[in-house]
Design a protein around this motif. Structure first.
Motif, PDB file in Angstrom:
ATOM      1  N   ILE A 118      10.226  25.650   5.740  1.00  0.00           N
ATOM      2  CA  ILE A 118       9.588  25.575   7.060  1.00  0.00           C
ATOM      3  C   ILE A 118       8.108  25.281   6.842  1.00  0.00           C
ATOM      4  N   GLY A 119       7.698  24.053   7.127  1.00  0.00           N
ATOM      5  CA  GLY A 119       6.310  23.668   6.944  1.00  0.00           C
ATOM      6  C   GLY A 119       5.425  24.169   8.071  1.00  0.00           C
ATOM      7  N   ALA A 120       4.129  24.327   7.771  1.00  0.00           N
ATOM      8  CA  ALA A 120       3.188  24.820   8.777  1.00  0.00           C
ATOM      9  C   ALA A 120       3.092  23.887   9.972  1.00  0.00           C
ATOM     10  N   ASP A 121       3.367  22.587   9.777  1.00  0.00           N
ATOM     11  CA  ASP A 121       3.278  21.645  10.889  1.00  0.00           C
ATOM     12  C   ASP A 121       4.401  21.813  11.881  1.00  0.00           C
ATOM     13  N   HIS A 122       5.408  22.635  11.561  1.00  0.00           N
ATOM     14  CA  HIS A 122       6.511  22.895  12.488  1.00  0.00           C
ATOM     15  C   HIS A 122       6.325  24.204  13.256  1.00  0.00           C
ATOM     16  N   LEU A 123       5.246  24.932  12.981  1.00  0.00           N
ATOM     17  CA  LEU A 123       5.014  26.222  13.622  1.00  0.00           C
ATOM     18  C   LEU A 123       3.990  26.093  14.739  1.00  0.00           C
ATOM     19  N   VAL A 124       4.286  26.665  15.881  1.00  0.00           N
ATOM     20  CA  VAL A 124       3.342  26.738  16.999  1.00  0.00           C
ATOM     21  C   VAL A 124       3.219  28.204  17.396  1.00  0.00           C
ATOM     22  N   TRP A 125       2.031  28.753  17.210  1.00  0.00           N
ATOM     23  CA  TRP A 125       1.773  30.170  17.480  1.00  0.00           C
ATOM     24  C   TRP A 125       1.067  30.285  18.822  1.00  0.00           C
ATOM     25  N   ILE A 126       1.703  30.956  19.780  1.00  0.00           N
ATOM     26  CA  ILE A 126       1.123  31.143  21.117  1.00  0.00           C
ATOM     27  C   ILE A 126       0.642  32.584  21.227  1.00  0.00           C
ATOM     28  N   ASP A 127      -0.632  32.755  21.403  1.00  0.00           N
ATOM     29  CA  ASP A 127      -1.257  34.075  21.434  1.00  0.00           C
ATOM     30  C   ASP A 127      -1.253  34.606  22.864  1.00  0.00           C
ATOM     31  N   ALA A 128      -0.304  35.450  23.178  1.00  0.00           N
ATOM     32  CA  ALA A 128      -0.217  36.095  24.494  1.00  0.00           C
ATOM     33  C   ALA A 128      -0.509  37.578  24.293  1.00  0.00           C
ATOM     34  N   ALA A 129      -1.559  38.076  24.917  1.00  0.00           N
ATOM     35  CA  ALA A 129      -2.077  39.397  24.578  1.00  0.00           C
ATOM     36  C   ALA A 129      -1.343  40.551  25.254  1.00  0.00           C
ATOM     37  N   THR A 130      -1.035  40.429  26.536  1.00  0.00           N
ATOM     38  CA  THR A 130      -0.469  41.543  27.279  1.00  0.00           C
ATOM     39  C   THR A 130       1.040  41.381  27.433  1.00  0.00           C
ATOM     40  N   PRO A 131       1.768  42.464  27.733  1.00  0.00           N
ATOM     41  CA  PRO A 131       3.213  42.349  27.952  1.00  0.00           C
ATOM     42  C   PRO A 131       3.572  41.337  29.032  1.00  0.00           C
ATOM     43  N   ALA A 132       2.788  41.298  30.108  1.00  0.00           N
ATOM     44  CA  ALA A 132       3.077  40.353  31.185  1.00  0.00           C
ATOM     45  C   ALA A 132       2.893  38.909  30.713  1.00  0.00           C
ATOM     46  N   GLU A 133       1.856  38.660  29.928  1.00  0.00           N
ATOM     47  CA  GLU A 133       1.622  37.314  29.404  1.00  0.00           C
ATOM     48  C   GLU A 133       2.733  36.900  28.439  1.00  0.00           C
ATOM     49  N   ARG A 134       3.155  37.831  27.594  1.00  0.00           N
ATOM     50  CA  ARG A 134       4.222  37.520  26.646  1.00  0.00           C
ATOM     51  C   ARG A 134       5.512  37.175  27.374  1.00  0.00           C
ATOM     52  N   TRP A 136       5.879  36.106  30.514  1.00  0.00           N
ATOM     53  CA  TRP A 136       5.729  34.856  31.276  1.00  0.00           C
ATOM     54  C   TRP A 136       5.772  33.658  30.334  1.00  0.00           C
ATOM     55  N   THR A 137       5.094  33.771  29.191  1.00  0.00           N
ATOM     56  CA  THR A 137       5.074  32.682  28.228  1.00  0.00           C
ATOM     57  C   THR A 137       6.482  32.388  27.708  1.00  0.00           C
ATOM     58  N   THR A 138       7.205  33.436  27.357  1.00  0.00           N
ATOM     59  CA  THR A 138       8.571  33.259  26.855  1.00  0.00           C
ATOM     60  C   THR A 138       9.449  32.598  27.903  1.00  0.00           C
ATOM     61  N   GLU A 139       9.323  33.034  29.130  1.00  0.00           N
ATOM     62  CA  GLU A 139      10.145  32.457  30.204  1.00  0.00           C
ATOM     63  C   GLU A 139       9.842  30.973  30.389  1.00  0.00           C
ATOM     64  N   GLN A 140       8.564  30.604  30.353  1.00  0.00           N
ATOM     65  CA  GLN A 140       8.214  29.197  30.527  1.00  0.00           C
ATOM     66  C   GLN A 140       8.736  28.342  29.369  1.00  0.00           C
ATOM     67  N   LEU A 141       8.674  28.866  28.169  1.00  0.00           N
ATOM     68  CA  LEU A 141       9.188  28.121  27.022  1.00  0.00           C
ATOM     69  C   LEU A 141      10.697  27.936  27.130  1.00  0.00           C
ATOM     70  N   VAL A 142      11.399  28.984  27.495  1.00  0.00           N
ATOM     71  CA  VAL A 142      12.857  28.880  27.629  1.00  0.00           C
ATOM     72  C   VAL A 142      13.219  27.863  28.698  1.00  0.00           C
ATOM     73  N   LYS A 143      12.498  27.878  29.807  1.00  0.00           N
ATOM     74  CA  LYS A 143      12.780  26.931  30.892  1.00  0.00           C
ATOM     75  C   LYS A 143      12.447  25.498  30.505  1.00  0.00           C
ATOM     76  N   SER A 144      11.538  25.317  29.534  1.00  0.00           N
ATOM     77  CA  SER A 144      11.163  23.960  29.117  1.00  0.00           C
ATOM     78  C   SER A 144      12.201  23.323  28.202  1.00  0.00           C
TER      79      SER A 144
END
Length: 277
Positions: A118-134, A136-144
């Protein structure tokens, strides 16, 4: 490895990767199209091989499910997530997919993941700080419906929130992994597949399948979690093959004690072996 900060930089919604379905063979004498509760379920969607033969054999469709959540419970975050998922994720990365990370507790060890392919160019790290942000972020990614896989650390997600993610995951062709504390084991979850994983001896993982479509899985899977480049230089005693063993179910008090012991031993192990190896 690229790092994004919520809520900017979400990936677009490209077409999903296509995987050939891996389905278990029919049971002799079974009626076509009829699933019996005492049989291992058949996958309704394509699956992704885990990279562990013993684990594939115990899962419906013989691999990580797509169009559904996989919930992995841990005694301590950043302990053995990569050792369990990296063999399967490597195949997705090789096919051009991205590994999308939502709020990982520690920075992924790029050199260690490279050992798994797994190369570093295949990793995307999304920094979501609070439980609500995490969440919401997960839901948007799944829907995409992105190509690759989604890995989200959601220790504080409530049952109704996991249920909502499962509804969205049914339209997502990427495997979706939720990492949560092992203390959530007795809490209801809508995830069709639930596992608990802990570090074993000699670079092995101890995996329990807590929930799957089909009969309960009795016992523990011992999975050899060594990347091939490292396996070539390790002593022969560490080459013990994967196996399934049956052990008595622990009592609730023993589970709590085990979790505390695993937490202490995991801390020492992380000092010896950086995350990602």
């Amino acid at each position: 490895m690229s790092a994004l900060r919520w809520p900017e930089g979400f990936p677009p919604s490209p077409s999903s990767l296509a995987f050939a379905p891996q389905t278990a063979g029919p049971t002799p004498g079974a009626l076509e199209g009829v699933w019996r509760g005492d049989e291992l379920g058949r996958a309704d969607a394509p699956t992704v091989a885990t990279g562990f033969a013993a684990l594939d054999a115990a899962l419906p469709g013989q691999g990580w499910p797509t169009h559904a959540l996989t919930e992995i419970l841990l005694p301590q975050a950043a302990l053995c997530e990569w050792r369990l998922t990296a063999p399967g994720l490597a195949a997705l990365a090789a096919a051009g997919g991205q590994i999308l990370l939502v709020a990982p507790p520690k920075r992924p060890h790029a050199a260690g993941l490279a050992q798994w392919g797994i190369g570093a160019d295949h990793l995307v790290w999304i920094d979501a700080a609070t439980p609500a942000e995490r969440l919401w972020t997960t839901e948007q990614l799944v829907k995409s419906n992105p190509p690759g896989a989604i890995l989200a650390w959601l220790p504080q997600a409530r049952p109704e929130q996991v249920r909502r993610l499962q509804v969205h995951a049914q339209s997502c062709s990427a495997p979706v992994f939720l990492f949560r504390p092992v203390t959530m084991q007795r809490e209801a979850s809508a995830a069709p597949l639930r596992l608990s994983v802990a570090l074993g001896r000699d670079w092995h993982l101890q995996v329990r399948i807590l929930k799957r479509r089909g009969p309960p899985h009795e016992g523990v899977l011992l999975l050899r979690s060594i990347a091939e480049p490292m396996a070539a230089v390790l002593p022969p005693r560490l080459s013990r093959p994967e196996q399934a063993i049956v052990v008595p179910s622990p009592s609730p008090s023993q589970e709590a004690t085990d979790a505390r012991v695993l937490g202490r031993s995991a801390t020492a192990s992380l000092h010896r072996h950086p995350a990602g190896h």
